[in-house]
Design a protein around this motif. Structure first.
Motif, short mmCIF file in Angstrom:
data_model
loop_
_atom_site.label_atom_id
_atom_site.label_comp_id
_atom_site.label_asym_id
_atom_site.label_seq_id
_atom_site.Cartn_x
_atom_site.Cartn_y
_atom_site.Cartn_z
N UNK A 48 0.77 -1.25 0.01
CA UNK A 48 -0.10 -0.11 -0.11
C UNK A 48 0.91 1.18 -0.04
N UNK A 49 1.92 1.26 0.72
CA UNK A 49 2.81 2.48 0.77
C UNK A 49 3.47 2.71 -0.64
N UNK A 50 3.71 1.34 -1.11
CA UNK A 50 4.36 1.71 -2.61
C UNK A 50 3.29 2.25 -3.56
N UNK A 51 2.31 1.99 -3.48
CA UNK A 51 1.20 2.22 -4.33
C UNK A 51 0.92 3.79 -4.12
N UNK A 52 1.36 4.37 -3.01
CA UNK A 52 1.01 5.83 -2.74
C UNK A 52 2.06 6.49 -3.41
N UNK A 53 3.35 6.05 -3.84
CA UNK A 53 4.42 6.42 -4.40
C UNK A 53 4.16 6.98 -5.77
N UNK A 59 -4.79 2.86 -4.46
CA UNK A 59 -4.99 2.02 -3.20
C UNK A 59 -5.87 0.74 -3.93
N UNK A 60 -5.54 -0.43 -3.02
CA UNK A 60 -6.25 -1.60 -3.51
C UNK A 60 -7.11 -1.81 -2.30
N UNK A 63 -9.38 -7.58 1.10
CA UNK A 63 -10.67 -8.47 1.46
C UNK A 63 -11.15 -8.21 2.84
N UNK A 64 -12.21 -7.71 3.20
CA UNK A 64 -12.61 -7.40 4.54
C UNK A 64 -11.97 -6.22 5.08
N UNK A 65 -11.36 -5.47 4.49
CA UNK A 65 -10.64 -4.09 4.89
C UNK A 65 -11.10 -2.82 4.26
N UNK A 66 -10.42 -1.85 4.51
CA UNK A 66 -10.72 -0.71 3.74
C UNK A 66 -9.52 0.06 3.15
N UNK A 67 -9.70 0.58 2.22
CA UNK A 67 -8.52 1.21 1.23
C UNK A 67 -8.57 2.72 1.56
#
Length: 67
Positions: A48-53, A59-60, A63-67
């Protein structure tokens, strides 16, 4: 702070298939199940941190979570 107790609770909430996979990996790598769960959680956070760069952050939804 992440504690062994919180990792044990995460493990308890996992599906039976995921629990079996984590136990098998822990046995194969000679480490605790909590360490396997912690490593998986940290890998998700790192992704997730690399996706923000990226120029256009992406953000992905996990499953069962929030982005």
């Amino acid at each position: 702070m992440i504690s062994r107790d919180s990792l044990t609770r995460v493990f308890a909430r996992m599906s039976p298939e995921s629990q079996e996979a984590a136990q098998a990996e822990a046995a194969a790598r000679r480490m605790s199940v909590e360490d396997v769960v912690l490593e998986a959680c940290l890998n998700d956070v790192q992704g997730q941190l690399y996706a923000l760069r990226r120029r256009v952050p992406e953000l992905m939804v996990m499953e069962g979570g929030r982005a």
